[in-house]
Design an enzyme around this catalytic site. Structure first.
Site, short mmCIF file in Angstrom:
data_model
loop_
_atom_site.label_atom_id
_atom_site.label_comp_id
_atom_site.label_asym_id
_atom_site.label_seq_id
_atom_site.Cartn_x
_atom_site.Cartn_y
_atom_site.Cartn_z
N SER A 262 0.83 -1.21 0.00
CA SER A 262 0.00 0.00 0.00
C SER A 262 0.86 1.26 0.00
CB SER A 262 -0.90 0.03 1.23
OG SER A 262 -1.64 -1.16 1.33
N1 SAH Z 1 -0.47 -5.18 4.09
C1 SAH Z 1 0.26 -5.47 2.87
C2 SAH Z 1 -0.57 -5.14 1.65
C3 SAH Z 1 -0.67 -6.33 0.78
S1 SAH Z 1 -1.87 -6.31 -0.51
C4 SAH Z 1 1.62 -4.80 2.86
O1 SAH Z 1 1.94 -4.05 3.80
O2 SAH Z 1 2.40 -5.04 1.94
C5 SAH Z 1 -3.10 -7.42 0.14
C6 SAH Z 1 -2.70 -8.83 0.37
O3 SAH Z 1 -3.87 -9.52 0.78
C7 SAH Z 1 -2.16 -9.57 -0.84
O4 SAH Z 1 -0.89 -10.06 -0.57
C8 SAH Z 1 -3.17 -10.72 -1.03
O5 SAH Z 1 -2.59 -11.92 -1.47
C9 SAH Z 1 -3.75 -10.87 0.36
N2 SAH Z 1 -5.05 -11.54 0.45
C10 SAH Z 1 -6.09 -11.50 -0.43
N3 SAH Z 1 -7.12 -12.26 0.01
C11 SAH Z 1 -6.73 -12.79 1.21
C12 SAH Z 1 -7.35 -13.65 2.16
N4 SAH Z 1 -8.59 -14.15 1.98
N5 SAH Z 1 -6.65 -13.99 3.27
C13 SAH Z 1 -5.38 -13.52 3.48
N6 SAH Z 1 -4.75 -12.71 2.61
C14 SAH Z 1 -5.41 -12.32 1.49
#
Ligand code: SAH
Length: 204
Positions: free
Chosen positions: A52
């Site tokens: 993000s």
């Molecule tokens: N907080 C992260 C942002 C990652 S983007 C950071 O600081 O980098 C969101 C993430 O959510 C992705 O890696 C994606 O694979 C994950 N995601 C999507 N659906 C999910 C689910 N049902 N359970 C766990 N993770 C999930």
């Protein structure tokens, strides 16, 4: 990054700003995009996912009104950056990632950086982390169409949740939710664009 992207846009909590200054964002990015680490945008981290934008990380962290004694759940570990920011501010962090290589990579970086209060898990975060519940705060960094009920159930009395909600392809809203006196209050706080929540939520 902190002065221009975060402080100027109104996130002024000194603890959140200190965490954003301390955590080395570049360490969480793959080699090919490291030069973009401190840009004012979300950045690809592989597997179609993104880390993000710094402002959104600061805004969501600030909205949770965290205390040093808090236990926090994150859904969507991704790069691990948000988990590190949380780890600077609270007692215990639990974070779940559905894409195995991303979760493994993030766990490795968090341990290299010495974070001992972050618990990582590979799996679908839709049902939360029941054995560690209840949580003082829950942060969701992928977007479902509606807030998963298990996450609401795992919020402690007085607990806060921040989550982007909305169908893909349509504008999403960050929703801030609070459980007080057994009741749920929620408000929309910021329009955002997040990657979709995948897994069980897609079948609902
Ligand atoms: N907080 C992260 C942002 C990652 S983007 C950071 O600081 O980098 C969101 C993430 O959510 C992705 O890696 C994606 O694979 C994950 N995601 C999507 N659906 C999910 C689910 N049902 N359970 C766990 N993770 C999930």
């Amino acid at each position: 990054m902190v002065a221009e992207q975060i402080l100027r846009r109104g996130v002024g909590d000194s603890q959140v700003l200190a965490a954003m200054r301390k955590v080395p964002r570049d360490r969480f990015l793959p080699p090919d995009v490291k030069n973009l680490s401190y840009d004012d945008r979300a950045i690809p981290i592989g597997y179609g996912q993104t880390i993000s934008q710094p402002y959104v990380v600061a805004f969501m962290t600030d909205a949770l009104d965290l205390k040093p004694t808090d236990k926090v759940l994150e859904i969507g570990t991704g790069s691990g950056y948000q988990a590190a920011i949380l780890a600077e501010l609270v007692k215990e962090v639990y974070t779940i990632e559905i894409i195995e290589p991303l979760g493994t990579r993030a766990a490795g970086i968090l341990s290299e950086l010495g974070y001992k209060n972050v618990n990582t898990r590979i799996g679908d975060g839709y049902r939360g982390w029941n054995e560690a519940a209840p949580f003082d705060a829950i942060i969701v960094t992928c977007s479902p169409d509606a807030i998963p009920q298990p996450l609401i159930d795992q919020l402690a009395e007085g607990g806060r949740m921040i989550i982007p909600v909305g169908p893909q392809g349509e504008p999403q809203q960050l929703v801030l939710l609070r459980k007080s006196g057994g009741r749920i209050e929620q408000k929309k706080v910021l329009p955002v664009v997040f990657v979709p929540m995948t897994g069980e939520v897609e079948k609902r």
